[in-house]
Write an enzyme that holds these catalytic residues in place. Sequence first.
Site, PDB file in Angstrom:
ATOM      1  N   LEU A  22       0.858  -1.187   0.000  1.00 49.55           N
ATOM      2  CA  LEU A  22       0.000   0.000   0.000  1.00 49.55           C
ATOM      3  C   LEU A  22       0.897   1.241   0.000  1.00 49.55           C
ATOM      4  O   LEU A  22       1.963   1.237   0.623  1.00 49.55           O
ATOM      5  CB  LEU A  22      -0.892   0.006   1.249  1.00 49.55           C
ATOM      6  CG  LEU A  22      -1.929  -1.115   1.348  1.00 49.55           C
ATOM      7  CD1 LEU A  22      -2.649  -1.053   2.683  1.00 49.55           C
ATOM      8  CD2 LEU A  22      -2.932  -1.047   0.198  1.00 49.55           C
ATOM      9  N   GLU A  29      -7.601   2.753   9.000  1.00 49.80           N
ATOM     10  CA  GLU A  29      -8.231   2.340   7.745  1.00 49.80           C
ATOM     11  C   GLU A  29      -8.089   0.824   7.574  1.00 49.80           C
ATOM     12  O   GLU A  29      -8.996   0.145   7.102  1.00 49.80           O
ATOM     13  CB  GLU A  29      -7.588   3.113   6.581  1.00 49.80           C
ATOM     14  CG  GLU A  29      -8.500   3.322   5.379  1.00 49.80           C
ATOM     15  CD  GLU A  29      -8.692   2.097   4.530  1.00 49.80           C
ATOM     16  OE1 GLU A  29      -9.796   1.866   4.025  1.00 49.80           O
ATOM     17  OE2 GLU A  29      -7.712   1.335   4.368  1.00 49.80           O
TER      18      GLU A  29
END
Length: 183
Positions: A22, A29
């Site tokens: 990511l 999140e």
Amino acid sequence: MLRFNLIVAVCENFGIGIKGDLPWHIKSELKYFSRTTKRTSDPAKRNAVVMGRKTFFGVPESKRPLPDRLNIVLSSTLKQEELPKGVLLCPSLEAALKVLEDKSDIENIWIVGGSGVYKEAMASPRCHRLYITKIQKEFECDTFFPAIPDSFKEVSPDSDVPLGVQEENDIKYEYKVLEKQSK
Ligand SMILES: NC(=O)c1ccc[n+]([C@@H]2O[C@H](COP(=O)([O-])OP(=O)(O)OC[C@H]3O[C@@H](n4cnc5c(N)ncnc54)[C@H](OP(=O)(O)O)[C@@H]3O)[C@@H](O)[C@H]2O)c1
């Protein structure tokens, strides 16, 4: 018809990944992803998460397979022995859905990436909702979220989705839910 939802975090320049990982670190999140994809109304059931080979191996080794969910990996090159016990290997999204059709212990199906899997999923009449975390910042990325078909419109999210702009490590982001509108 067996339906599924999709979940993704996407930044302002539509990126979702870089070098197999990511592009950002947002703990809350990740927790939202985990909570949302695990949640079932029937405690006797669990959910399935369907992902491409690179997404599966992009999850840190200690955290995969994603716990408390049936992990299904799409690949035409992997062999079942190359995946941990309990993880299902399928040669296509349709093949995965066929397997899932016969599993009465699965409550929800979540498509969790990457790029090509999201594109195929959004084009399918089986795709019900898109859970999108919009990250209000640009990041360097090499993997991107495909264009969202016009048939998806924003809806008010269920009570489990935090409302309004969230913030962590100077990164602002907001949870959105889009639903396919029937014609
Ligand atoms: N921000 C987010 O929410 C999010 C979510 C997921 C992933 N990511 C990021 O995105 C990146 C990975 O995504 P990616 O798009 O590069 O790769 P990916 O979709 O995870 O994996 C691609 C591979 O999956 C297999 N595959 C994909 N679709 C298939 C299908 N329909 N049938 C059979 N096999 C299929 C193929 O494997 P074979 O070559 O073995 O056939 C393909 O090469 C990483 O950086 C990851 O961290 C971000």
